[in-house]
Design a protein around this motif. Sequence first.
Motif, PDB file in Angstrom:
ATOM      1  N   PHE A  17       0.834  -1.195   0.000  1.00  0.00           N
ATOM      2  CA  PHE A  17       0.000   0.000   0.000  1.00  0.00           C
ATOM      3  C   PHE A  17       0.868   1.243   0.000  1.00  0.00           C
ATOM      4  O   PHE A  17       1.983   1.249   0.517  1.00  0.00           O
ATOM      5  CB  PHE A  17      -0.926   0.028   1.211  1.00  0.00           C
ATOM      6  CG  PHE A  17      -1.908  -1.116   1.243  1.00  0.00           C
ATOM      7  CD1 PHE A  17      -2.556  -1.537   0.099  1.00  0.00           C
ATOM      8  CD2 PHE A  17      -2.184  -1.763   2.424  1.00  0.00           C
ATOM      9  CE1 PHE A  17      -3.473  -2.584   0.129  1.00  0.00           C
ATOM     10  CE2 PHE A  17      -3.099  -2.802   2.471  1.00  0.00           C
ATOM     11  CZ  PHE A  17      -3.739  -3.209   1.324  1.00  0.00           C
ATOM     12  N   TRP A  27      -0.164   0.227  -4.256  1.00  0.00           N
ATOM     13  CA  TRP A  27      -1.558   0.492  -4.562  1.00  0.00           C
ATOM     14  C   TRP A  27      -2.163   1.427  -3.541  1.00  0.00           C
ATOM     15  O   TRP A  27      -1.806   1.401  -2.371  1.00  0.00           O
ATOM     16  CB  TRP A  27      -2.353  -0.826  -4.566  1.00  0.00           C
ATOM     17  CG  TRP A  27      -2.096  -1.637  -5.779  1.00  0.00           C
ATOM     18  CD1 TRP A  27      -2.905  -1.727  -6.883  1.00  0.00           C
ATOM     19  CD2 TRP A  27      -0.961  -2.442  -6.061  1.00  0.00           C
ATOM     20  NE1 TRP A  27      -2.328  -2.531  -7.833  1.00  0.00           N
ATOM     21  CE2 TRP A  27      -1.123  -2.988  -7.353  1.00  0.00           C
ATOM     22  CE3 TRP A  27       0.206  -2.747  -5.372  1.00  0.00           C
ATOM     23  CZ2 TRP A  27      -0.184  -3.825  -7.945  1.00  0.00           C
ATOM     24  CZ3 TRP A  27       1.154  -3.577  -5.956  1.00  0.00           C
ATOM     25  CH2 TRP A  27       0.943  -4.110  -7.229  1.00  0.00           C
ATOM     26  N   TRP A  29      -5.263   2.210  -1.288  1.00  0.00           N
ATOM     27  CA  TRP A  29      -6.309   1.428  -0.629  1.00  0.00           C
ATOM     28  C   TRP A  29      -7.286   2.409   0.001  1.00  0.00           C
ATOM     29  O   TRP A  29      -6.868   3.387   0.632  1.00  0.00           O
ATOM     30  CB  TRP A  29      -5.674   0.534   0.419  1.00  0.00           C
ATOM     31  CG  TRP A  29      -6.609  -0.175   1.337  1.00  0.00           C
ATOM     32  CD1 TRP A  29      -7.758  -0.826   1.000  1.00  0.00           C
ATOM     33  CD2 TRP A  29      -6.484  -0.310   2.752  1.00  0.00           C
ATOM     34  NE1 TRP A  29      -8.350  -1.371   2.113  1.00  0.00           N
ATOM     35  CE2 TRP A  29      -7.590  -1.065   3.203  1.00  0.00           C
ATOM     36  CE3 TRP A  29      -5.552   0.117   3.672  1.00  0.00           C
ATOM     37  CZ2 TRP A  29      -7.778  -1.388   4.536  1.00  0.00           C
ATOM     38  CZ3 TRP A  29      -5.738  -0.208   5.008  1.00  0.00           C
ATOM     39  CH2 TRP A  29      -6.840  -0.955   5.428  1.00  0.00           C
ATOM     40  N   ASP A  30      -8.571   2.145  -0.122  1.00  0.00           N
ATOM     41  CA  ASP A  30      -9.586   3.058   0.417  1.00  0.00           C
ATOM     42  C   ASP A  30      -9.779   2.940   1.925  1.00  0.00           C
ATOM     43  O   ASP A  30     -10.563   3.677   2.509  1.00  0.00           O
ATOM     44  CB  ASP A  30     -10.916   2.883  -0.310  1.00  0.00           C
ATOM     45  CG  ASP A  30     -11.588   1.551  -0.036  1.00  0.00           C
ATOM     46  OD1 ASP A  30     -10.996   0.683   0.653  1.00  0.00           O
ATOM     47  OD2 ASP A  30     -12.716   1.364  -0.528  1.00  0.00           O
ATOM     48  N   PRO A  36     -12.731  -3.821   0.461  1.00  0.00           N
ATOM     49  CA  PRO A  36     -11.693  -2.899  -0.014  1.00  0.00           C
ATOM     50  C   PRO A  36     -11.754  -2.620  -1.510  1.00  0.00           C
ATOM     51  O   PRO A  36     -12.217  -3.438  -2.303  1.00  0.00           O
ATOM     52  CB  PRO A  36     -10.396  -3.626   0.343  1.00  0.00           C
ATOM     53  CG  PRO A  36     -10.771  -5.069   0.380  1.00  0.00           C
ATOM     54  CD  PRO A  36     -12.186  -5.113   0.862  1.00  0.00           C
ATOM     55  N   LEU A  38      -8.946  -1.107  -4.447  1.00  0.00           N
ATOM     56  CA  LEU A  38      -7.544  -0.768  -4.720  1.00  0.00           C
ATOM     57  C   LEU A  38      -7.430  -0.091  -6.074  1.00  0.00           C
ATOM     58  O   LEU A  38      -8.185  -0.377  -6.995  1.00  0.00           O
ATOM     59  CB  LEU A  38      -6.671  -2.026  -4.737  1.00  0.00           C
ATOM     60  CG  LEU A  38      -6.594  -2.866  -3.483  1.00  0.00           C
ATOM     61  CD1 LEU A  38      -5.695  -4.078  -3.730  1.00  0.00           C
ATOM     62  CD2 LEU A  38      -6.060  -2.052  -2.314  1.00  0.00           C
TER      63      LEU A  38
END
Length: 60
Positions: A17, A27, A29-30, A36, A38
Amino acid sequence: MLYACPCGCRTVGRLRFRPDVSGNPSWEWDGNRDAPTLNPSVNHVGHWHGWLRNGEWVSC
């Protein structure tokens, strides 16, 4: 994040992340642990390519 390849082969992959200072791909990530999302897409080379959206793997 460790994940089992969505193609069904069960090969384990790892996603880092952001921010990741190692210089490896990473990536966004929310932050949702239950469903999740991505960005960008995930390319498990030779197996599967797509996105993780709201907890669901979606093929390209």
